[in-house]
Motif scaffolding. Structure first.
Motif, mmCIF file in Angstrom:
data_model
loop_
_atom_site.group_PDB
_atom_site.id
_atom_site.type_symbol
_atom_site.label_atom_id
_atom_site.label_comp_id
_atom_site.label_asym_id
_atom_site.label_seq_id
_atom_site.Cartn_x
_atom_site.Cartn_y
_atom_site.Cartn_z
ATOM 1 N N LYS A 155 39.136 14.655 -17.339
ATOM 2 C CA LYS A 155 38.541 15.716 -18.160
ATOM 3 C C LYS A 155 38.798 15.488 -19.646
ATOM 4 N N GLU A 156 40.016 15.065 -19.971
ATOM 5 C CA GLU A 156 40.325 14.785 -21.368
ATOM 6 C C GLU A 156 39.489 13.620 -21.891
ATOM 7 N N MET A 209 36.536 12.636 -20.777
ATOM 8 C CA MET A 209 35.142 13.065 -20.890
ATOM 9 C C MET A 209 34.946 13.951 -22.124
ATOM 10 N N TYR A 210 35.898 14.847 -22.384
ATOM 11 C CA TYR A 210 35.810 15.723 -23.545
ATOM 12 C C TYR A 210 35.858 14.905 -24.841
#
Length: 76
Positions: free
Chosen positions: A61-62, A64-65
């Protein structure tokens, strides 16, 4: 120590089958315990590495963000 070094050096099960045929029960138990510990250490080290990697670099998630933020920055 001798059993540990022998277990590190020889990875073929044929070697161990020959060894246990002529060794006393205590030595066979030592060989088995050593092999179990060595086998157990591999996934444990992998898990520790993955934990450290996650703590230092974050998860998917990090990533992708950060990629989305970078794309937005470049395309504005």
């Amino acid at each position: 120590m001798q059993t540990r070094m022998a277990c590190k050096k020889h990875t073929d099960s044929t070697n161990f089958r020959k060894a246990i045929a002529v060794r006393p029960d205590e030595t066979i138990a030592d060989i088995a315990i050593t092999l179990i510990h060595q086998t157990d250490s591999l996934p444990r080290k992998l898990i520790d590495h993955l934990k450290t990697e996650f703590l230092t670099h974050g998860g998917i998630k990090e990533e992708m963000y950060a990629a989305r933020k970078e794309w937005r920055r470049q395309n504005q």
